[in-house]
Design a protein around this motif. Structure first.
Motif, PDB file in Angstrom:
ATOM      1  N   ALA A 188       1.501  -2.815   2.921  1.00  0.00           N
ATOM      2  CA  ALA A 188       0.432  -3.765   2.638  1.00  0.00           C
ATOM      3  C   ALA A 188      -0.824  -3.426   3.430  1.00  0.00           C
ATOM      4  O   ALA A 188      -1.946  -3.478   2.897  1.00  0.00           O
ATOM      5  CB  ALA A 188       0.893  -5.179   2.950  1.00  0.00           C
ATOM      6  N   LEU A 233      -4.359 -10.682   4.427  1.00  0.00           N
ATOM      7  CA  LEU A 233      -3.046 -10.598   3.816  1.00  0.00           C
ATOM      8  C   LEU A 233      -2.386 -11.961   3.988  1.00  0.00           C
ATOM      9  O   LEU A 233      -2.539 -12.606   5.027  1.00  0.00           O
ATOM     10  CB  LEU A 233      -2.178  -9.525   4.482  1.00  0.00           C
ATOM     11  CG  LEU A 233      -2.685  -8.080   4.515  1.00  0.00           C
ATOM     12  CD1 LEU A 233      -3.594  -7.863   5.723  1.00  0.00           C
ATOM     13  CD2 LEU A 233      -1.500  -7.112   4.607  1.00  0.00           C
ATOM     14  N   THR A 278      -4.871  -2.203   2.347  1.00  0.00           N
ATOM     15  CA  THR A 278      -5.840  -3.255   2.663  1.00  0.00           C
ATOM     16  C   THR A 278      -6.995  -2.686   3.471  1.00  0.00           C
ATOM     17  O   THR A 278      -6.791  -1.928   4.421  1.00  0.00           O
ATOM     18  CB  THR A 278      -5.157  -4.376   3.468  1.00  0.00           C
ATOM     19  OG1 THR A 278      -4.053  -4.880   2.729  1.00  0.00           O
ATOM     20  CG2 THR A 278      -6.134  -5.512   3.742  1.00  0.00           C
ATOM     21  N   ARG A 287     -12.159 -13.140   2.858  1.00  0.00           N
ATOM     22  CA  ARG A 287     -12.670 -11.918   3.474  1.00  0.00           C
ATOM     23  C   ARG A 287     -13.636 -12.249   4.616  1.00  0.00           C
ATOM     24  O   ARG A 287     -14.453 -13.168   4.518  1.00  0.00           O
ATOM     25  CB  ARG A 287     -13.383 -11.055   2.434  1.00  0.00           C
ATOM     26  CG  ARG A 287     -13.813  -9.703   3.002  1.00  0.00           C
ATOM     27  CD  ARG A 287     -14.497  -8.838   1.953  1.00  0.00           C
ATOM     28  NE  ARG A 287     -14.931  -7.589   2.561  1.00  0.00           N
ATOM     29  CZ  ARG A 287     -14.176  -6.514   2.686  1.00  0.00           C
ATOM     30  NH1 ARG A 287     -12.947  -6.518   2.210  1.00  0.00           N
ATOM     31  NH2 ARG A 287     -14.635  -5.430   3.271  1.00  0.00           N
ATOM     32  N   GLU A 330     -10.267  -7.527   5.303  1.00  0.00           N
ATOM     33  CA  GLU A 330      -9.539  -8.229   4.258  1.00  0.00           C
ATOM     34  C   GLU A 330      -8.339  -8.971   4.838  1.00  0.00           C
ATOM     35  O   GLU A 330      -7.830  -8.645   5.911  1.00  0.00           O
ATOM     36  CB  GLU A 330      -9.084  -7.250   3.179  1.00  0.00           C
ATOM     37  CG  GLU A 330     -10.244  -6.605   2.437  1.00  0.00           C
ATOM     38  CD  GLU A 330      -9.780  -5.660   1.342  1.00  0.00           C
ATOM     39  OE1 GLU A 330      -8.561  -5.555   1.104  1.00  0.00           O
ATOM     40  OE2 GLU A 330     -10.640  -5.007   0.733  1.00  0.00           O
ATOM     41  N   THR A 344       1.268 -10.574   0.487  1.00  0.00           N
ATOM     42  CA  THR A 344       0.404 -10.497  -0.688  1.00  0.00           C
ATOM     43  C   THR A 344      -1.015 -10.145  -0.260  1.00  0.00           C
ATOM     44  O   THR A 344      -1.552 -10.720   0.690  1.00  0.00           O
ATOM     45  CB  THR A 344       0.385 -11.839  -1.448  1.00  0.00           C
ATOM     46  OG1 THR A 344       1.729 -12.203  -1.781  1.00  0.00           O
ATOM     47  CG2 THR A 344      -0.426 -11.730  -2.723  1.00  0.00           C
ATOM     48  N   THR A 345      -1.603  -9.196  -0.961  1.00  0.00           N
ATOM     49  CA  THR A 345      -2.996  -8.823  -0.744  1.00  0.00           C
ATOM     50  C   THR A 345      -3.792  -9.193  -1.993  1.00  0.00           C
ATOM     51  O   THR A 345      -3.247  -9.736  -2.956  1.00  0.00           O
ATOM     52  CB  THR A 345      -3.125  -7.310  -0.481  1.00  0.00           C
ATOM     53  OG1 THR A 345      -2.853  -6.604  -1.706  1.00  0.00           O
ATOM     54  CG2 THR A 345      -2.152  -6.853   0.590  1.00  0.00           C
ATOM     55  N   TYR A 386      -5.302 -10.933   9.247  1.00  0.00           N
ATOM     56  CA  TYR A 386      -6.514 -10.166   8.983  1.00  0.00           C
ATOM     57  C   TYR A 386      -6.410  -8.776   9.602  1.00  0.00           C
ATOM     58  O   TYR A 386      -5.921  -8.613  10.722  1.00  0.00           O
ATOM     59  CB  TYR A 386      -7.739 -10.857   9.580  1.00  0.00           C
ATOM     60  CG  TYR A 386      -8.239 -12.034   8.775  1.00  0.00           C
ATOM     61  CD1 TYR A 386      -9.116 -11.838   7.717  1.00  0.00           C
ATOM     62  CD2 TYR A 386      -7.839 -13.328   9.076  1.00  0.00           C
ATOM     63  CE1 TYR A 386      -9.592 -12.917   6.974  1.00  0.00           C
ATOM     64  CE2 TYR A 386      -8.297 -14.409   8.339  1.00  0.00           C
ATOM     65  CZ  TYR A 386      -9.177 -14.190   7.293  1.00  0.00           C
ATOM     66  OH  TYR A 386      -9.631 -15.255   6.560  1.00  0.00           O
ATOM     67  N   LYS A 387      -6.898  -7.802   8.852  1.00  0.00           N
ATOM     68  CA  LYS A 387      -7.050  -6.442   9.384  1.00  0.00           C
ATOM     69  C   LYS A 387      -8.478  -6.350   9.928  1.00  0.00           C
ATOM     70  O   LYS A 387      -9.438  -6.337   9.165  1.00  0.00           O
ATOM     71  CB  LYS A 387      -6.820  -5.428   8.260  1.00  0.00           C
ATOM     72  CG  LYS A 387      -6.754  -3.983   8.707  1.00  0.00           C
ATOM     73  CD  LYS A 387      -6.381  -3.084   7.523  1.00  0.00           C
ATOM     74  CE  LYS A 387      -6.263  -1.646   7.949  1.00  0.00           C
ATOM     75  NZ  LYS A 387      -5.884  -0.770   6.780  1.00  0.00           N
ATOM     76  N   PHE A 443      -8.742 -14.528  -2.651  1.00  0.00           N
ATOM     77  CA  PHE A 443      -8.879 -13.631  -1.510  1.00  0.00           C
ATOM     78  C   PHE A 443     -10.331 -13.337  -1.182  1.00  0.00           C
ATOM     79  O   PHE A 443     -10.667 -13.010  -0.053  1.00  0.00           O
ATOM     80  CB  PHE A 443      -8.109 -12.331  -1.767  1.00  0.00           C
ATOM     81  CG  PHE A 443      -6.631 -12.451  -1.543  1.00  0.00           C
ATOM     82  CD1 PHE A 443      -6.081 -12.149  -0.309  1.00  0.00           C
ATOM     83  CD2 PHE A 443      -5.790 -12.881  -2.552  1.00  0.00           C
ATOM     84  CE1 PHE A 443      -4.717 -12.270  -0.090  1.00  0.00           C
ATOM     85  CE2 PHE A 443      -4.426 -12.998  -2.349  1.00  0.00           C
ATOM     86  CZ  PHE A 443      -3.880 -12.692  -1.112  1.00  0.00           C
ATOM     87  N   THR A 468       1.610  -7.451  -4.287  1.00  0.00           N
ATOM     88  CA  THR A 468       2.565  -8.052  -3.363  1.00  0.00           C
ATOM     89  C   THR A 468       3.509  -6.958  -2.858  1.00  0.00           C
ATOM     90  O   THR A 468       3.952  -6.102  -3.632  1.00  0.00           O
ATOM     91  CB  THR A 468       3.379  -9.163  -4.049  1.00  0.00           C
ATOM     92  OG1 THR A 468       2.478 -10.203  -4.452  1.00  0.00           O
ATOM     93  CG2 THR A 468       4.413  -9.762  -3.092  1.00  0.00           C
TER      94      THR A 468
END
Length: 219
Positions: free
Chosen positions: A95, A105, A99, A120, A103, A83-84, A146-147, A116, A88
């Motif tokens: 995903a 996930l 993203t 962040r 951000e 889920t972001t 996390y990205k 969310f 979802t």
């Protein structure tokens, strides 16, 4: 050549940092002693990054097998939705594509009430991950991914109340070949930027704390 690095750090305290104030009230002292006597909730974190050595490119998605690494991560969470802030997904690749860097996930089944915005990464300070918000999500049993910004792409930062290192080891090891070298790294022993990028100066004699995983390595 791809250099894939899996950093791990276990038994980290999940609770917020205690107030650093010598003038605590008797009630605060009593609460601190009670907390000390109870088991402390902990979590693990894993940082996934890579280097495209000849091209001097840094970032998980710069690897020739970058897509394959992400697909293998999905195998470790094959029964969980992702889920972001927007939607979802049943695919980690989809995903991540939706993203932005910085951000979060949520991997798991109970993310409807997650704010969310509070998860962040704070780019305006040195705080980074907001521990209180992160702690709330981890306590529900979900995983937080996390990205993260890399020099030439992105890395992934995974948080979990479970030690899922064996599952990650199992899904990444099959990628090992002469063009993909996998290093398992204890973050507690690799504290400097020079250590983080050890592959650029001492690839075949990695510093203490970094162990190369081979096709026949047994966990």
């Amino acid at each position: 050549m791809d250099i894939f690095k899996l950093f791990f750090d276990h038994d980290l305290r999940l609770d917020k940092l205690a107030k650093r104030n010598a003038n605590k009230t008797p009630e605060e002292v009593e609460a601190t002693l009670a907390d000390f006597m109870n088991p402390t909730p902990t979590y693990s974190k894993f940082y996934l990054t890579g280097t495209r050595l000849e091209e001097e490119q840094f970032g998980l998605d710069t690897l020739a097998k970058g897509d394959a690494v992400i697909q293998q991560i999905s195998k470790a969470f094959s029964h969980d939705d992702i889920t972001t802030a927007e939607d979802t997904y049943d695919s980690l690749s989809s995903a991540l594509a939706a993203t932005g860097v910085g951000e979060a996930l949520i991997i798991g089944g109970e993310a409807e009430s997650v704010n969310f915005g509070t998860l962040r990464i704070d780019e305006e300070s040195n705080v980074g991950h907001k521990k209180e918000a992160l702690s709330k999500v981890l306590k529900t049993g979900n995983y937080v991914l996390y990205k993260e910004q890399a020099h030439h792409g992105f890395d992934l930062h995974l948080f979990s109340t479970e030690n899922i290192y064996p599952s990650l080891f199992e899904v990444f090891q099959p990628l090992v070949d002469s063009h993909f070298r996998f290093f398992s790294i204890n973050s507690k022993r690799m504290r400097s930027e020079r250590h983080f990028y050890f592959e650029t100066w001492t690839l075949d004699r990695p510093p203490h704390g970094a162990e190369e995983v081979f096709a026949d390595t047994v966990l």
